[in-house]
Design an enzyme around this catalytic site. Structure first.
Site, PDB file in Angstrom:
ATOM      1  N   SER A 108      11.349  28.720 -11.505  1.00 20.03           N
ATOM      2  CA  SER A 108      10.363  27.173 -11.976  1.00 20.03           C
ATOM      3  C   SER A 108       9.377  27.394 -12.958  1.00 20.03           C
ATOM      4  CB  SER A 108      10.283  26.202 -10.887  1.00 20.03           C
ATOM      5  OG  SER A 108       9.839  24.917 -11.729  1.00 20.03           O
ATOM      6  N   HIS A 109       8.234  26.980 -12.308  1.00 22.56           N
ATOM      7  CA  HIS A 109       6.665  26.646 -13.331  1.00 22.56           C
ATOM      8  C   HIS A 109       6.193  28.284 -12.660  1.00 22.56           C
ATOM      9  CE1 HIS A 109       6.879  24.729  -9.170  1.00 22.56           C
ATOM     10  NE2 HIS A 109       5.310  24.889  -8.959  1.00 22.56           N
ATOM     11  N   ASP A 150       8.043  22.696 -18.694  1.00 19.66           N
ATOM     12  CA  ASP A 150       7.684  23.937 -17.604  1.00 19.66           C
ATOM     13  C   ASP A 150       8.548  25.156 -17.806  1.00 19.66           C
ATOM     14  OD1 ASP A 150       9.407  22.678 -16.597  1.00 19.66           O
ATOM     15  OD2 ASP A 150       9.396  23.649 -14.735  1.00 19.66           O
ATOM     16  N   ASP A 210      11.499  25.950 -16.299  1.00 15.60           N
ATOM     17  CA  ASP A 210      13.015  26.183 -16.641  1.00 15.60           C
ATOM     18  C   ASP A 210      13.686  24.442 -17.396  1.00 15.60           C
ATOM     19  OD1 ASP A 210      12.009  24.573 -14.108  1.00 15.60           O
ATOM     20  OD2 ASP A 210      14.221  25.128 -13.226  1.00 15.60           O
ATOM     21  N   ASP A 249      12.761  21.167 -16.220  1.00 16.33           N
ATOM     22  CA  ASP A 249      13.072  20.169 -15.666  1.00 16.33           C
ATOM     23  C   ASP A 249      11.819  19.945 -15.092  1.00 16.33           C
ATOM     24  OD1 ASP A 249      11.438  21.950 -13.611  1.00 16.33           O
ATOM     25  OD2 ASP A 249      13.009  21.519 -12.065  1.00 16.33           O
ATOM     26  N   ARG A 250      10.309  20.152 -15.324  1.00 18.03           N
ATOM     27  CA  ARG A 250       8.720  19.859 -15.693  1.00 18.03           C
ATOM     28  C   ARG A 250       8.152  19.030 -17.394  1.00 18.03           C
ATOM     29  NH1 ARG A 250       5.557  21.441 -10.131  1.00 18.03           N
ATOM     30  NH2 ARG A 250       7.984  22.082  -8.825  1.00 18.03           N
ATOM     31  N   LYS A 300      15.491  16.794 -12.123  1.00 20.92           N
ATOM     32  CA  LYS A 300      14.065  16.448 -13.433  1.00 20.92           C
ATOM     33  C   LYS A 300      14.323  16.532 -13.801  1.00 20.92           C
ATOM     34  CE  LYS A 300      10.826  19.437 -10.234  1.00 20.92           C
ATOM     35  NZ  LYS A 300      11.690  19.532  -9.352  1.00 20.92           N
TER      36      LYS A 300
END
Length: 565
Positions: A123-124, A288, A290, A292-293, A388
């Site tokens: 992720s982030h 971010d 991947d 999703d943010r 998200k």
């Protein structure tokens, strides 16, 4: 020597292995340092345990596979493909160059009716040989794997004894095309195509293009050298007409250019500096690792994620065709401010408060109870997918701007991001909100602080005064899912005051080591004369109370947070 069997016309090598400690799978999968995943059988053990937990269900089915472009993804694909073939999977769709944003994977699973998909991402979190790596499984609705699957994966990791690796050559990921190995098939696909097609069903791309190409409108999108760099060009530039220069850091890099791909005011500092300079654009956004943010900015103006989901919900029916018949309901994570609740109350919508974790939203969406949802951790989304979705949120904001400016001629004063926020607060009131992150805290120290807070709560009855704030209730949030009846407990410690202000403490497990202590502070004001006040100034008194209650500095040794949102 490895034993050999045959499956789907392919030789499958049976390789001995043994359990490796610490492969506990959470909602966001498994995250560790990259060199741990690169250790002998570490990745293979987890993937084999996934397939063992799925059993015969996955045989003959199709899966998706891709990731955020970080270091080790391309090598990991080859291992995963061999294990998938060995498990009897019929076909795997792989994003070209191993690229696939998390929401794009959800769209792929749903659109092509796949059994599920594997996403290689932390992720982030930062990427590179000395940084983080991760992997997770998304199920048939495109949602993160439910606990029955993640618990089963972990169970198999504790007793695994063999790997079933198909003897197939490495697949060329650099070109779109189909590769057949016996009856097993790998199709390398454009990672943008399915996702873009879905977005075109959700938004009015004609209205967006007309607005984005106005000579008096400018935008900046910072991909932070992460996965949305692969999507921003085809969508924002090629399809919607933004200038190529509008996309910054648009080439996905294995180490994210040495940066931290987390779209907040601290780590997306290049964009923040731009938007607070004399070269600011009308609209700024970042995503971010991947995809999703998201973070939304105007000209010298920050939209908190809590406000973002509330503003999108308030404007969705008018500005976004997908919602033209109205919203089914809305939802937020418990730490997210109650700004969304205020929209729901005024607009007659059901509003759900859920634990942190997108799977809780997914259940509501699958049951037709929720259309728009969000988390204060820069995650915003809708029921078009079950994750998200950073670019969705960016296009939602651009749609609101486009709709609000559709009758304003070029050269006339446009409605800005700040205008939309101020008008929203005037109608619904403002929930001043901030989050303090203390990253990499020693786990024992963090847990000791939590035990201290539990003791404080036990001694604090309704009516107890904390400074000028009177306690309404103090509890540890738990949630009973209205769809499946499952219970999630110990989801965060809450101090809720009679004026609607809240202090919340939660430990986060999204890092690869140590603990992240998150402190959330919220205060509501209906007084429009105060709405332009800086959030940190408005919250100064209650922040001090939160730090005093928790004795955070004493327990953690941290005088300042790593990140303030």
């Amino acid at each position: 020597m490895a034993a050999v069997s045959s499956l789907q016309g392919i030789e499958v090598k049976i390789i001995s292995t043994k359990p490796i400690d610490g492969q506990k799978t959470g909602t966001s999968g498994l995250r560790k340092k990259t060199n741990i995943f690169m250790g002998e059988h570490y990745l293979a053990n987890w993937v084999q345990s996934l397939f063992d937990s799925l059993g015969n269900e996955v045989k003959g089915k199709a899966l998706g596979l891709g990731g955020d472009g970080r270091y080790f993804n391309k090598e990991a694909v080859q291992t995963i493909l061999k294990l998938a073939a060995g498990a009897g999977v019929k076909k795997v769709y792989v994003g070209m160059n191993a690229i696939m944003a998390t929401p794009a994977m959800s769209a792929l699973i749903r659109g092509r009716k796949l059994y599920g998909g594997l996403i290689m991402s932390a992720s982030h979190n930062p990427g590179g040989p000395k940084e983080d790596w991760g992997i997770k499984f998304n199920y048939s609705s495109g949602e993160p794997a439910p606990e029955r699957i993640t618990d089963a994966i972990y169970g198999y990791t504790t007793k695994i004894s063999e790997l079933k690796m198909a003897d197939i050559p490495e697949t060329d990921l650099s070109k779109i095309g189909t590769h057949s190995y016996g009856d097993f098939e790998v199709e390398v696909i454009d990672p943008v195509e399915d996702y873009l097609a879905l977005l075109e069903e959700v938004f009015d791309f004609g209205m967006l293009r007309k607005f984005i190409t106005r000579p008096d409108f400018s935008l900046t999108f910072d991909a932070l050298h992460a996965v949305t760099g692969a999507y921003a060009g085809p969508i924002l530039v090629d399809k919607l007409g933004a200038s190529a220069s509008a996309v910054r850091n648009g080439v996905p890099l294995e180490d994210f250019g040495g940066g931290h791909p987390d779209p907040n005011l601290t780590y997306a500092h290049e964009l923040v500096e731009l938007q607070w300079s004399d070269k600011a654009t009308d609209f700024g956004a970042a995503s971010d690792g991947d995809g999703d943010r998201n973070m939304i900015l105007g000209n010298a103006f920050f939209i908190t994620p809590s406000d973002s989901v509330a503003i999108i919900a308030a404007n969705a029916q008018e500005a976004i065709p997908y919602f033209k018949t109205g919203l089914k309901g809305v939802a937020r994570s418990m730490p997210t401010s109650e700004a969304l609740d205020r929209v729901a109350e005024k607009e007659g919508l059901k509003c759900f408060e859920v634990p942190t974790g997108w799977k809780f939203f997914g259940n509501l969406m699958d049951a037709g109870l929720c259309s728009v949802c969000g988390e204060e951790s820069f995650g915003t989304g809708a029921d078009h997918v079950r994750e998200k979705d950073g670019l969705w949120a960016v296009l939602a904001w651009l749609s609101i701007l486009a709709y609000r400016n559709k009758d304003i001629a070029v050269g006339e004063k446009k409605v800005t991001v700040e205008d939309i926020a101020m008008e929203h607060w005037a109608k619904y009131g403002r929930n001043f909100f901030s989050r303090f992150d203390y990253e990499g805290v020693e786990s024992d120290a963090a847990n000791s602080m939590v035990e201290h807070l539990r003791a404080v709560q036990a001694d604090s009855k309704p009516g107890t005064k904390f400074g000028d704030y009177e306690l309404k209730t103090a509890d540890e949030f738990s949630y009973t899912d209205p769809v499946d009846g499952s219970v999630a407990s110990k989801q965060g410690l809450r101090f809720i005051f009679t004026d609607g202000s809240r202090i919340i403490f939660r430990l986060s497990g999204t890092g690869s080591s140590g603990a992240t202590v998150r402190l959330y502070i919220e205060q509501y004001s209906a007084d429009s004369s105060k709405h332009s006040q800086d959030a940190q100034a408005a919250l100064a008194e209650i922040i001090k109370i939160a730090l005093d209650i928790s004795q955070l500095a004493k327990f953690t040794g941290r005088e300042k947070p790593t990140v303030i949102t």
